[in-house]
Motif scaffolding. Sequence first.
Motif, PDB file in Angstrom:
ATOM      1  N   UNK A  96       0.493  -0.979  -0.053  1.00  0.00           N
ATOM      2  CA  UNK A  96       0.173  -0.032   0.372  1.00  0.00           C
ATOM      3  C   UNK A  96       0.780   1.195   0.301  1.00  0.00           C
ATOM      4  N   UNK A  97       1.658   1.281   0.562  1.00  0.00           N
ATOM      5  CA  UNK A  97       2.813   2.460   0.891  1.00  0.00           C
ATOM      6  C   UNK A  97       3.520   2.754  -0.716  1.00  0.00           C
ATOM      7  N   UNK A  98       3.677   1.581  -0.732  1.00  0.00           N
ATOM      8  CA  UNK A  98       4.310   1.728  -2.409  1.00  0.00           C
ATOM      9  C   UNK A  98       4.010   1.832  -3.847  1.00  0.00           C
ATOM     10  N   UNK A  99       1.822   1.450  -3.512  1.00  0.00           N
ATOM     11  CA  UNK A  99       1.349   2.054  -4.505  1.00  0.00           C
ATOM     12  C   UNK A  99       1.692   4.129  -4.150  1.00  0.00           C
ATOM     13  N   UNK A 100       0.996   4.332  -2.564  1.00  0.00           N
ATOM     14  CA  UNK A 100       0.985   5.656  -2.790  1.00  0.00           C
ATOM     15  C   UNK A 100       2.243   6.676  -2.941  1.00  0.00           C
ATOM     16  N   UNK A 101       3.093   6.520  -3.007  1.00  0.00           N
ATOM     17  CA  UNK A 101       4.186   6.666  -3.386  1.00  0.00           C
ATOM     18  C   UNK A 101       4.865   7.078  -4.256  1.00  0.00           C
ATOM     19  N   UNK A 102       3.891   5.866  -6.021  1.00  0.00           N
ATOM     20  CA  UNK A 102       3.768   6.295  -6.650  1.00  0.00           C
ATOM     21  C   UNK A 102       2.849   7.464  -7.340  1.00  0.00           C
ATOM     22  N   UNK A 103       2.017   7.662  -6.899  1.00  0.00           N
ATOM     23  CA  UNK A 103       1.969   8.931  -6.912  1.00  0.00           C
ATOM     24  C   UNK A 103       2.490  10.277  -6.163  1.00  0.00           C
ATOM     25  N   UNK A 104       2.930   9.788  -5.362  1.00  0.00           N
ATOM     26  CA  UNK A 104       4.107  11.115  -5.056  1.00  0.00           C
ATOM     27  C   UNK A 104       5.351  11.062  -6.334  1.00  0.00           C
ATOM     28  N   UNK A 105       6.008   9.885  -6.314  1.00  0.00           N
ATOM     29  CA  UNK A 105       7.001   9.718  -7.322  1.00  0.00           C
ATOM     30  C   UNK A 105       6.771  10.228  -8.671  1.00  0.00           C
ATOM     31  N   UNK A 106       5.472  10.659  -9.470  1.00  0.00           N
ATOM     32  CA  UNK A 106       5.047  10.838 -10.522  1.00  0.00           C
ATOM     33  C   UNK A 106       4.827  12.186  -9.978  1.00  0.00           C
ATOM     34  N   UNK A 107       5.014  13.040  -9.135  1.00  0.00           N
ATOM     35  CA  UNK A 107       5.127  14.185  -8.505  1.00  0.00           C
ATOM     36  C   UNK A 107       6.288  14.868  -9.209  1.00  0.00           C
ATOM     37  N   UNK A 108       7.486  14.049  -8.695  1.00  0.00           N
ATOM     38  CA  UNK A 108       8.687  14.506  -8.539  1.00  0.00           C
ATOM     39  C   UNK A 108       8.834  14.572  -9.797  1.00  0.00           C
ATOM     40  N   UNK A 109       8.873  13.285 -10.580  1.00  0.00           N
ATOM     41  CA  UNK A 109       8.481  12.696 -12.056  1.00  0.00           C
ATOM     42  C   UNK A 109       8.499  14.115 -12.919  1.00  0.00           C
ATOM     43  N   UNK A 110       7.514  15.072 -12.736  1.00  0.00           N
ATOM     44  CA  UNK A 110       7.009  16.092 -13.591  1.00  0.00           C
ATOM     45  C   UNK A 110       7.126  17.522 -13.262  1.00  0.00           C
ATOM     46  N   UNK A 111       7.888  17.534 -12.176  1.00  0.00           N
ATOM     47  CA  UNK A 111       8.727  18.413 -11.602  1.00  0.00           C
ATOM     48  C   UNK A 111       9.916  18.438 -12.494  1.00  0.00           C
ATOM     49  N   UNK A 112      11.155  17.095 -12.434  1.00  0.00           N
ATOM     50  CA  UNK A 112      12.337  17.052 -12.509  1.00  0.00           C
ATOM     51  C   UNK A 112      12.383  16.740 -14.110  1.00  0.00           C
ATOM     52  N   UNK A 113      11.003  16.049 -14.962  1.00  0.00           N
ATOM     53  CA  UNK A 113      11.285  16.378 -16.249  1.00  0.00           C
ATOM     54  C   UNK A 113      11.064  17.747 -16.844  1.00  0.00           C
ATOM     55  N   UNK A 114       9.539  18.520 -16.197  1.00  0.00           N
ATOM     56  CA  UNK A 114       9.742  19.582 -16.381  1.00  0.00           C
ATOM     57  C   UNK A 114      10.327  20.805 -16.240  1.00  0.00           C
ATOM     58  N   UNK A 115      10.783  20.610 -15.506  1.00  0.00           N
ATOM     59  CA  UNK A 115      11.503  22.083 -14.224  1.00  0.00           C
ATOM     60  C   UNK A 115      13.271  22.069 -14.671  1.00  0.00           C
ATOM     61  N   UNK A 116      13.612  20.846 -15.140  1.00  0.00           N
ATOM     62  CA  UNK A 116      14.718  20.532 -14.541  1.00  0.00           C
ATOM     63  C   UNK A 116      15.311  19.913 -16.064  1.00  0.00           C
ATOM     64  N   UNK A 117      15.178  18.635 -16.501  1.00  0.00           N
ATOM     65  CA  UNK A 117      15.916  18.040 -17.401  1.00  0.00           C
ATOM     66  C   UNK A 117      15.890  18.472 -18.812  1.00  0.00           C
TER      67      UNK A 117
END
Length: 163
Positions: A96-117
């Motif tokens: 369950x925590x892994x799945x919830x972490x996936x949602x949070x990771x999606x936000x991190x990936x969005x910020x990392x891709x769109x505002x950094x990479x």
Amino acid sequence: MVPRDKEDWNRILSGGVAAGVFGGIVVALFGLAANVLEGRDFWLAFKGAGVPFLGERAMQPGFDLEAVIVGALSHMAVSIAWAVPFAMLVYGLTRGTTLVSGVLWGFIVWVGMYYVLLPMLGLQQIPASVPVGMAIVEHVVFGVAVAVGFLPYQRLKMVLPAH
């Protein structure tokens, strides 16, 4: 933190790669569906990640075998590059925590891709061409898909720390 042995690292790395491939496929299909629903060329879902290597050629409408191959390979490499660190961070957590972490990771990936990479690669036009809400949804879908793809590799046994 629970100590990790060679078997754990093998599960983390192989699980991260598998989760990245799964997440990459899911988000490519998501992009394909979005392109079709919005009346855009569906091939862009497969070629877009090739822009850093092929430039505008990757954004031209229609089928282009080289652009599809370069785009698909680039997309999978980036997906795996985001999934392996996720696997390293969540290994040993509950499902369950892994799945919830996936949602949070999606936000991190969005910020990392769109505002950094992408800006580092000089590709500011890509974030500017996608509505922010859609970009967030796409990356959260990716994060959840990565989490789901990693579940079969998640630690199944609990290791209690020695007192």
